[in-house]
Design a protein around this motif. Structure first.
Motif, PDB file in Angstrom:
ATOM      1  N   PRO A   1      29.223  47.015  45.750  1.00  0.00           N
ATOM      2  CA  PRO A   1      28.379  45.956  45.189  1.00  0.00           C
ATOM      3  C   PRO A   1      29.178  44.676  44.955  1.00  0.00           C
ATOM      4  O   PRO A   1      30.398  44.711  44.732  1.00  0.00           O
ATOM      5  N   LEU A   2      28.485  43.549  45.006  1.00  0.00           N
ATOM      6  CA  LEU A   2      29.086  42.266  44.681  1.00  0.00           C
ATOM      7  C   LEU A   2      29.200  42.129  43.167  1.00  0.00           C
ATOM      8  O   LEU A   2      28.410  42.701  42.409  1.00  0.00           O
ATOM      9  N   LEU A   3      30.164  41.337  42.740  1.00  0.00           N
ATOM     10  CA  LEU A   3      30.367  41.105  41.309  1.00  0.00           C
ATOM     11  C   LEU A   3      29.285  40.202  40.726  1.00  0.00           C
ATOM     12  O   LEU A   3      28.918  40.329  39.559  1.00  0.00           O
ATOM     13  N   PHE A   4      28.758  39.294  41.551  1.00  0.00           N
ATOM     14  CA  PHE A   4      27.712  38.370  41.104  1.00  0.00           C
ATOM     15  C   PHE A   4      26.909  37.909  42.319  1.00  0.00           C
ATOM     16  O   PHE A   4      27.308  38.139  43.468  1.00  0.00           O
ATOM     17  N   GLN A   5      25.799  37.271  42.063  1.00  0.00           N
ATOM     18  CA  GLN A   5      24.968  36.755  43.143  1.00  0.00           C
ATOM     19  C   GLN A   5      25.735  35.667  43.904  1.00  0.00           C
ATOM     20  O   GLN A   5      26.346  34.784  43.293  1.00  0.00           O
ATOM     21  N   PRO A   6      25.742  35.701  45.247  1.00  0.00           N
ATOM     22  CA  PRO A   6      26.490  34.696  46.016  1.00  0.00           C
ATOM     23  C   PRO A   6      26.116  33.273  45.634  1.00  0.00           C
ATOM     24  O   PRO A   6      24.937  32.938  45.477  1.00  0.00           O
ATOM     25  N   GLY A   7      27.143  32.446  45.436  1.00  0.00           N
ATOM     26  CA  GLY A   7      26.943  31.039  45.148  1.00  0.00           C
ATOM     27  C   GLY A   7      26.707  30.705  43.691  1.00  0.00           C
ATOM     28  O   GLY A   7      26.540  29.534  43.357  1.00  0.00           O
ATOM     29  N   THR A   8      26.722  31.706  42.805  1.00  0.00           N
ATOM     30  CA  THR A   8      26.408  31.444  41.395  1.00  0.00           C
ATOM     31  C   THR A   8      27.630  31.420  40.485  1.00  0.00           C
ATOM     32  O   THR A   8      27.528  31.006  39.333  1.00  0.00           O
ATOM     33  N   ALA A   9      28.777  31.884  40.961  1.00  0.00           N
ATOM     34  CA  ALA A   9      29.989  31.950  40.129  1.00  0.00           C
ATOM     35  C   ALA A   9      31.203  31.897  41.047  1.00  0.00           C
ATOM     36  O   ALA A   9      31.083  31.849  42.276  1.00  0.00           O
TER      37      ALA A   9
END
Length: 404
Positions: free
Chosen positions: A182-190
């Motif tokens: 899984p990604l750590l956060f939504q792409p482009g948001t952090a």
């Protein structure tokens, strides 16, 4: 190839006596056992003003640091890989807004960590795809296993990705492994430091139709005359510096378990941290950038890469997720492969707005200041880079030596 002074400090707007304080200051790190040795090169307008070496490249073997010593660059590889990608971008092979799944289909349906534990993580669908610019800016949501700050990086370690790549995995397999996590956060948001540039290196391979080392060698290293830069060296190479970590008493301790990886050709050449180089070679790379591409890249490409690309033009301090990184966060943005100083005052560190830079995990560092027309490279081999405040001390000593 060694590196020699090309112009007297006074001719380049420096006070030679103040520059000498640099050598005395960092010599103390060697004399009291914190570092084995170091190398420093300062240039203005592309001409070397100050070059010094001190201590041992291999303390146990009694080998001194010499002008042609080989250093593990670790994350100072990232700007090189970013330049490789931008060479392809200039040729129209992709747009920065393109989803990377166009070339790396394993990243097509990404999931993002929402809550839960390592044994039972809960995820949600990614709201948008990972795009090329997300890789260049570390806003992809990919992370590093060695950070020890989140459930996601624990999942990386569980999958075999800590300080090194999973044994036996090549770069394509590693990317498939990253895409399954899984990604750590939504792409482009952090902003989160991680394997984004390794994935970017794989993108270069697929788009260019050749391995990352081959592309970097033919398109960057050979044109710039960087003949000592490579992903590995021969076993027993005497010019290679040894790698150290701080011991319980603060004195350095040799760390061959990781250091000896320099003598093995990597199965998964890391675009985010694999290169070995010399001060002279990296000086050529920095000079190319200072001269706005110098025929390798277009001037406007370098100018574009070194602007702040964080969403909303904010500081890293606003969007960073914590953990290890080769920069302070206050007053600093991030471009396409580099940290970029927006305002030096919040971090209380000398530099000019527009200065761009990065560093390596073994305490190497570089920066390029277009306002002062200055390039600086510092080389040593101590993990981790956060052990001592070498980088801010370099800045305050160097900038206070400028007289014009």
């Amino acid at each position: 190839m060694s590196i020699d002074r090309e112009v007297a400090p006074e001719q380049a707007g420096f006070d030679a006596r103040r520059l000498a304080r640099l050598d005395a200051h960092f010599a103390r790190y060697v004399d009291d056992g914190r570092l084995a040795g170091w190398q420093l090169a300062i240039a203005r307008d592309g001409k070397v003003v100050h070059h010094s070496v001190y201590g041992q490249r291999d303390a146990e073997a009694g080998r001194p640091v010499e002008p042609d010593t080989l250093w593990r660059l670790y994350s100072m590889t990232k700007p090189v890989t970013s330049v490789a990608a931008m060479l392809l971008w200039e040729e129209g092979h992709f747009e920065l807004t393109d989803p990377i799944s166009r070339w790396l289909p394993e990243f097509r349906d990404m999931r993002v960590y929402d809550k839960g534990s390592v044994s039972q993580p809960f995820t949600v669908p990614a709201a948008e795809p990972i795009r090329v610019w997300h890789l260049l800016t570390h806003t992809s949501g990919l992370t590093y296993g060695f950070l020890h700050t989140s459930v996601v990086d624990a999942l990386y370690r569980k999958a075999g990705y800590d300080l090194t790549t999973r044994p036996g995995a090549d770069l394509a397999e590693a990317c498939r492994d990253f895409a399954a996590l899984p990604l750590l956060f939504q792409p482009g948001t952090a902003w989160g430091y991680g394997v984004s540039t390794d994935v970017l290196g794989r993108l270069v391979e697929v788009v260019a139709g050749m391995s990352l080392p081959e592309f970097v060698r033919t398109r960057i290293l050979e044109p710039l005359g960087m003949h000592d830069t490579t992903w590995s060296v021969a076993p027993g190479e005497p010019r290679m510096a040894a790698l150290y970590v701080p011991g319980p008493d603060g004195r350095r301790v040799r760390f061959d378990a990781v250091g000896d990886m320099a003598f093995e050709e990597p199965k998964a050449p890391a675009g985010g941290g694999g290169l070995i180089s010399t001060a002279a070679d990296y000086q050529k790379f920095m000079t190319m950038l200072l001269r706005r591409g110098d025929g390798l890249l277009a001037p406007r490409t370098v100018a574009f890469m070194t602007r702040n690309h964080l969403p909303g033009d904010v500081d890293l301090d606003t969007v960073q997720t914590g953990g290890f990184a080769e920069t302070t966060f206050e007053g600093v943005g991030f471009g396409l492969g580099f940290a970029v100083v927006r305002d030096p005052v919040p971090a209380r560190v000398f530099s000019s707005p527009g200065t761009y830079y990065w560093g390596g995990a073994a305490s190497t560092a570089f920066w390029i200041d277009p306002v002062e027309r200055l390039t600086v490279g510092f080389y040593t081999q101590l993990l981790p880079s956060s052990t001592y405040p070498l980088r801010p001390q370099l800045r305050q000593l160097i900038y206070s030596a400028l007289t014009d």
